[in-house]
Design a protein around this motif. Sequence first.
Motif, PDB file in Angstrom:
ATOM      1  N   LEU A  14      -0.929  61.554 -10.559  1.00 61.21           N
ATOM      2  CA  LEU A  14       0.460  60.791 -11.282  1.00 61.21           C
ATOM      3  C   LEU A  14       0.333  61.608 -12.431  1.00 61.21           C
ATOM      4  N   HIS A  33       2.155  60.607 -16.118  1.00 64.90           N
ATOM      5  CA  HIS A  33       2.863  59.474 -16.981  1.00 64.90           C
ATOM      6  C   HIS A  33       4.425  59.818 -17.606  1.00 64.90           C
ATOM      7  N   GLN A  83       0.121  53.881   0.364  1.00 61.11           N
ATOM      8  CA  GLN A  83      -0.273  52.785  -0.672  1.00 61.11           C
ATOM      9  C   GLN A  83      -0.213  53.205  -1.860  1.00 61.11           C
ATOM     10  N   SER A  84      -0.382  52.136  -2.949  1.00 62.57           N
ATOM     11  CA  SER A  84      -0.557  52.245  -4.260  1.00 62.57           C
ATOM     12  C   SER A  84      -1.988  52.723  -4.587  1.00 62.57           C
ATOM     13  N   LEU A  85      -2.184  52.928  -5.895  1.00 65.58           N
ATOM     14  CA  LEU A  85      -3.722  52.955  -6.388  1.00 65.58           C
ATOM     15  C   LEU A  85      -4.454  51.811  -6.579  1.00 65.58           C
ATOM     16  N   TYR A 101       4.884  55.691 -13.882  1.00 64.18           N
ATOM     17  CA  TYR A 101       4.315  57.105 -13.532  1.00 64.18           C
ATOM     18  C   TYR A 101       5.156  57.509 -12.163  1.00 64.18           C
ATOM     19  N   GLN A 149       3.878  50.605 -17.785  1.00 61.65           N
ATOM     20  CA  GLN A 149       3.932  51.903 -17.672  1.00 61.65           C
ATOM     21  C   GLN A 149       4.850  52.403 -16.559  1.00 61.65           C
ATOM     22  N   PHE A 193      -1.309  48.731 -10.654  1.00 59.85           N
ATOM     23  CA  PHE A 193      -0.353  49.582 -10.404  1.00 59.85           C
ATOM     24  C   PHE A 193       0.423  48.780  -9.130  1.00 59.85           C
ATOM     25  N   GLY A 194       1.789  48.964  -9.344  1.00 63.90           N
ATOM     26  CA  GLY A 194       2.719  48.428  -8.228  1.00 63.90           C
ATOM     27  C   GLY A 194       2.628  49.222  -6.823  1.00 63.90           C
ATOM     28  N   GLN A 195       3.112  48.933  -5.944  1.00 65.12           N
ATOM     29  CA  GLN A 195       3.523  49.390  -4.838  1.00 65.12           C
ATOM     30  C   GLN A 195       4.162  50.722  -4.348  1.00 65.12           C
ATOM     31  N   PHE A 231       5.879  54.811  -9.533  1.00 61.33           N
ATOM     32  CA  PHE A 231       4.967  53.460  -9.777  1.00 61.33           C
ATOM     33  C   PHE A 231       4.958  52.849 -11.334  1.00 61.33           C
ATOM     34  N   GLU A 283      -1.588  55.162 -22.039  1.00 58.75           N
ATOM     35  CA  GLU A 283      -1.135  55.922 -20.948  1.00 58.75           C
ATOM     36  C   GLU A 283      -2.703  56.425 -20.217  1.00 58.75           C
ATOM     37  N   GLN A 284      -2.467  56.616 -18.810  1.00 60.69           N
ATOM     38  CA  GLN A 284      -3.698  57.317 -18.468  1.00 60.69           C
ATOM     39  C   GLN A 284      -3.153  58.650 -17.816  1.00 60.69           C
ATOM     40  N   GLU A 321      -0.424  46.861 -18.010  1.00 59.62           N
ATOM     41  CA  GLU A 321      -2.008  46.911 -18.578  1.00 59.62           C
ATOM     42  C   GLU A 321      -1.927  45.548 -19.085  1.00 59.62           C
ATOM     43  N   LEU A 370      -8.533  59.737  -6.971  1.00 53.78           N
ATOM     44  CA  LEU A 370      -8.189  60.156  -8.078  1.00 53.78           C
ATOM     45  C   LEU A 370      -9.122  59.778  -9.145  1.00 53.78           C
ATOM     46  N   PHE A 394      -4.091  61.765 -14.997  1.00 53.08           N
ATOM     47  CA  PHE A 394      -4.926  61.915 -13.849  1.00 53.08           C
ATOM     48  C   PHE A 394      -5.003  63.297 -13.386  1.00 53.08           C
ATOM     49  N   GLY A 395      -6.224  63.242 -12.678  1.00 55.82           N
ATOM     50  CA  GLY A 395      -6.547  64.789 -11.880  1.00 55.82           C
ATOM     51  C   GLY A 395      -5.499  64.634 -10.836  1.00 55.82           C
ATOM     52  N   TYR A 430     -10.152  56.162  -8.776  1.00 51.96           N
ATOM     53  CA  TYR A 430      -8.807  55.320  -7.952  1.00 51.96           C
ATOM     54  C   TYR A 430      -8.946  55.661  -6.463  1.00 51.96           C
ATOM     55  N   LYS A 438      -7.152  46.527 -18.099  1.00 45.55           N
ATOM     56  CA  LYS A 438      -6.991  47.403 -16.903  1.00 45.55           C
ATOM     57  C   LYS A 438      -5.660  47.635 -16.855  1.00 45.55           C
ATOM     58  N   LEU A 439      -5.413  48.739 -15.978  1.00 46.25           N
ATOM     59  CA  LEU A 439      -4.184  48.890 -15.410  1.00 46.25           C
ATOM     60  C   LEU A 439      -3.886  48.747 -14.049  1.00 46.25           C
ATOM     61  N   GLN A 499      -0.846  42.600  -9.904  1.00 51.15           N
ATOM     62  CA  GLN A 499      -0.139  43.770  -9.364  1.00 51.15           C
ATOM     63  C   GLN A 499       1.401  43.608  -9.491  1.00 51.15           C
TER      64      GLN A 499
END
Lengths: 114, 113
Positions: free
Chosen positions: B43, B45, A41-43, B35, B33, B103-105, B88, A102-103, B92, A92, A105-106, A35, B100-101, B3
């Motif tokens: 991020l 979860h 901003q967002s991802l 985060y 979800q 994300f919002g702003q 965030f 769920e994911q 999904e 990321l 993240f690093g 990502y 795909k996942l 989104q």
Amino acid sequence: SAVISQKPSRDICQRGTSLTIQCQVDSQVTMMFWYRQQPGQSLTLIATANQGSEATYESGFVIDKFPISRPNLTFSTLTVSNMSPEDSSIYLCSVDGAETYEQYFGPGTRLTVT
Amino acid sequence: SQQGEEDPQALSIQEGENATMNCSYKTSINNLQWYRQNSGRGLVHLILIRSNEREKHSGRLRVTLDTSKKSSSLLITASRAADTASYFCATEGVIQGAQKLVFGQGTRLTINP
């Protein structure tokens, strides 16, 4: 849950150069995700990396600019090529949970291009 | 685009108060979800709610999902200074044949001591 590390944690690079970011997972995973998060901003998903096949890139991202390697089930690299100041972002990597959606993240790589 | 849109973009409250963040999305989803991100780091979860669920709790977190309105809310009760972070939502679902996942702003939450 998976534990993910990234190297480097941050870097300041000159425009026109390339940087390779490494992502290491403590368990074997099928898919790894890269990502980009631009400042404030967002991802945004760049690409999905499967072991043994070419990465799948999202709209707006191309392999020449963001080549990805996935040599085994615990490791991946993302290269940001021919960088410009617009590439300044946090990059990321993430992986899916083994049995859940769920994911994980690093910690991210904060890249500044001057 | 699937989104999620979040509001407010920024929220500042006093420690001990409750914080509510909202998320809206556009297409059908498998799950939603939430985060948390501290200071531009990775991020974490927080909670997942499936499309057939309406409410879920985890500690001081309460999430609701209204699929008819395509919206979700995250409530943090009895906020603490350590809750200061960006939050965030992520939906999904299947986009162009792939799961795909998205994300919002995000909502930037500040808890004042």
